[in-house]
Design an enzyme around this catalytic site. Sequence first.
Site, PDB file in Angstrom:
ATOM      1  N   CYS A  52       0.740  -1.271   0.031  1.00 38.99           N
ATOM      2  CA  CYS A  52       0.004   0.085   0.042  1.00 38.99           C
ATOM      3  C   CYS A  52       0.834   1.394  -0.208  1.00 38.99           C
ATOM      4  CB  CYS A  52      -0.990  -0.018   1.315  1.00 38.99           C
ATOM      5  SG  CYS A  52      -0.415  -0.659   2.770  1.00 38.99           S
ATOM      6  N   ARG A  92       7.624 -10.926   5.197  1.00 42.30           N
ATOM      7  CA  ARG A  92       7.564 -10.982   6.527  1.00 42.30           C
ATOM      8  C   ARG A  92       8.501 -12.068   7.376  1.00 42.30           C
ATOM      9  NH1 ARG A  92       1.738  -9.642   6.438  1.00 42.30           N
ATOM     10  NH2 ARG A  92       1.711  -8.006   4.867  1.00 42.30           N
ATOM     11  N   GLN A  96       0.638 -11.124  -2.592  1.00 43.18           N
ATOM     12  CA  GLN A  96      -0.637 -10.512  -2.244  1.00 43.18           C
ATOM     13  C   GLN A  96      -1.441 -10.195  -3.740  1.00 43.18           C
ATOM     14  OE1 GLN A  96       0.144  -7.450   0.642  1.00 43.18           O
ATOM     15  NE2 GLN A  96      -0.988  -8.771   2.140  1.00 43.18           N
ATOM     16  N   ASP A 110      -3.351  -7.613  -4.344  1.00 46.98           N
ATOM     17  CA  ASP A 110      -3.438  -6.579  -3.633  1.00 46.98           C
ATOM     18  C   ASP A 110      -3.972  -5.405  -4.505  1.00 46.98           C
ATOM     19  OD1 ASP A 110      -3.461  -5.244  -1.240  1.00 46.98           O
ATOM     20  OD2 ASP A 110      -1.220  -5.265  -1.072  1.00 46.98           O
ATOM     21  N   HIS A 143      -5.644  -1.182  -4.469  1.00 50.56           N
ATOM     22  CA  HIS A 143      -6.000  -0.033  -3.496  1.00 50.56           C
ATOM     23  C   HIS A 143      -6.658   0.949  -4.406  1.00 50.56           C
ATOM     24  CE1 HIS A 143      -2.487  -1.576  -1.667  1.00 50.56           C
ATOM     25  NE2 HIS A 143      -3.246  -1.516  -0.567  1.00 50.56           N
ATOM     26  N   LYS A 150     -11.854  -3.167   9.004  1.00 47.64           N
ATOM     27  CA  LYS A 150     -11.960  -4.265   7.637  1.00 47.64           C
ATOM     28  C   LYS A 150     -13.065  -5.214   7.862  1.00 47.64           C
ATOM     29  CE  LYS A 150      -8.665  -7.522   9.972  1.00 47.64           C
ATOM     30  NZ  LYS A 150      -7.361  -8.147   9.824  1.00 47.64           N
ATOM     31  N   HIS A 181      -8.518  -0.759   1.121  1.00 50.64           N
ATOM     32  CA  HIS A 181      -7.384  -1.849   0.480  1.00 50.64           C
ATOM     33  C   HIS A 181      -8.130  -3.172   0.302  1.00 50.64           C
ATOM     34  CE1 HIS A 181      -4.245   0.445   3.036  1.00 50.64           C
ATOM     35  NE2 HIS A 181      -5.113   0.986   3.189  1.00 50.64           N
TER      36      HIS A 181
END
Length: 649
Positions: free
Chosen positions: A341, A370, A388, A390, A392, A475, A521
């Site tokens: 992000c 991570r 991910q 992902d 946005h 979320k 997100h």
Amino acid sequence: MHVFLPDGKQLELPQGATALDAAQAIGPRLAQDALAATVGGVLTDLQTPLPEGAQISLITKKNPGQAQSVFRHSLGHVMSQAVGEFYTRKGHPREAVKRGVGPSIENGFYQDFDLPEPLREEDLPAIEAIMREIIGQGLDITRSEVSKQEALERFGFDPYKVELISELPDDQAITFYTQGDYVDLCRGPHFPNTGKLPTAFKLTSTSGAYWRGNEKNPILQRVYGVAFASQKELDEYLERLEEAKRRDHRKLGRELELFTIDPLVGKGLPLWLPNGTVLREELAGFLKEQQFQRGYQGVITPNIGNLELYKTSGHYQNYSDSNFSPITVDDEQYMLKPMNCPHHVRIYASKPRSYRDLPVRLAEFGTVYRYEQSGELNGLTRVRGFTQDDAHIFCRPDQLKKEFLDVLDLTVLVLRTFGMNDVRFRVGTRDPESDKYVGDAANWDLAEGQIIQAVEEVGLPYSVEPGDAAFYGPKLDFVVKDVLGREWQLGTIQVDYNLPERFDISYVGEDGQDHRPIMIHRAPFGSLERFVGILIEHYAGDFPLWLAPRQVAIIPIADRHNAYAEELRAELHAAGLRAEVDDSSNRMNAKVRSAELSKIPVMLIVGDKEQEARQVSVRERTPSGHQERKGVGFDDLKAELLERYNSRS
């Protein structure tokens, strides 16, 4: 003192009375049958003093399943006592066995031990036998309160108990639970007697576990057990356990050659093999098509970023335990990317934006990193590097609801495409008592309210989980139940007012003034690695045709049919289907068996008749077994397979 029963009746009891006293006041038969109680809706045992005015309900042997966590906790104590007895019978002194924590967990219990010699898996039946002896003895399980000093004296030989006791306030009463000659430090609750415990239990495994989850601490031996109110429930659970072993994605990942984890490359860093790469790319292609139809724009960002980027976003501070250490390059500090992000925010900020430009939907299959402790790594479902799906969305306040509902629709579509129809919706909000959340409280209230309003508008059942929000915003999580009844948190949608504030991004409104966009997100898969791991187990490796890495196996009956088989393979390949010919010297039945073991969904068998008529015999894997068709025209079959592949049926 007074307490109240479920029917509203008031019961007068002496001060300091327990649930057992309440049962005896109602009748001796109830006192005999009582196992535990709820006080204000919270499970407790029969020995804990009741507060004035408590609403109580007694749990009896007629409905022991209502007290599962209690009897599982008590069986954990019985197991702990049995392990001590096991080593005593082997000649070790009683105090040679030291104990960490031992809670009840979903479906059972565990206990951590520091043992004079390791416990082997083959020792577990002997421990079970001693447990049944203890249950047969009908030992009273009694609760007592002691001072901190008394507790330290009692467990002076056990450094783990001493550590736990030392951290408690000096004036806090400490509780012990005793059964026979076994005493343990414990909050409870417990059943009143070992003879009242169910015998539908089994010790399942042992593993290593760092004391208090810290890799700097000693490794203890953890013993797991499962327990249920009835033997039928236990048998059904053990059957599911065996099925889970059969479906284990690590096992199937090796057998189907989907992925490997090489210690020379690094723990938690999967290598995608050709078959797994096909599977992964099919998933990505499916989602990219859906995103294209919904107006997303693809972006690509680096796997590393300046440390100041993550400090500005707050990821460096708020995820410090799971970030890899910064790297110094040319007097600057960089870090492996923990989140996509912040990079997408900077893409948004790369040029001025007008209210007419919004919403801006940026999507990326972005790899992030991570730090996970070695003991927590697990195949594809817990890794150190993962991708991910992902995206946005930067939108105006008046666009937020529509964008959120569109993401919700997309995520539900994704899950249902894979037969994941048993979904629980969980709204994660902030915990007002915690200081981990950033941003203005009014914006938090607004974001939480908007998520709940959107979910209610489409009529989805949901639960609210305080404290489960990301540090920057609330979320909606999609918690999916697989075919084995296990729950997995997969997709997520987050509403974020804070990162736009932290990065000071804006758009020019109709009034000519700067305004702050809102970020959404979203990640329907969550991560490709974890989703594939779950998908392997959900399908047991039997993927539908469109997703299967190896779609069609063409099996010539004899060598003279190889050329025809190769001709069919080339036509299927040209049409975009993944087909292969087994031209080995094996007999036909062995070739069919090999294709079945490889879980190839469609097998085409060709011999003289098929070759003469440009036909095939079809053998297809189905959820209920196999389906066979003979004399199928090849051109018709190719069209059928293409339609199924393209429609992802």
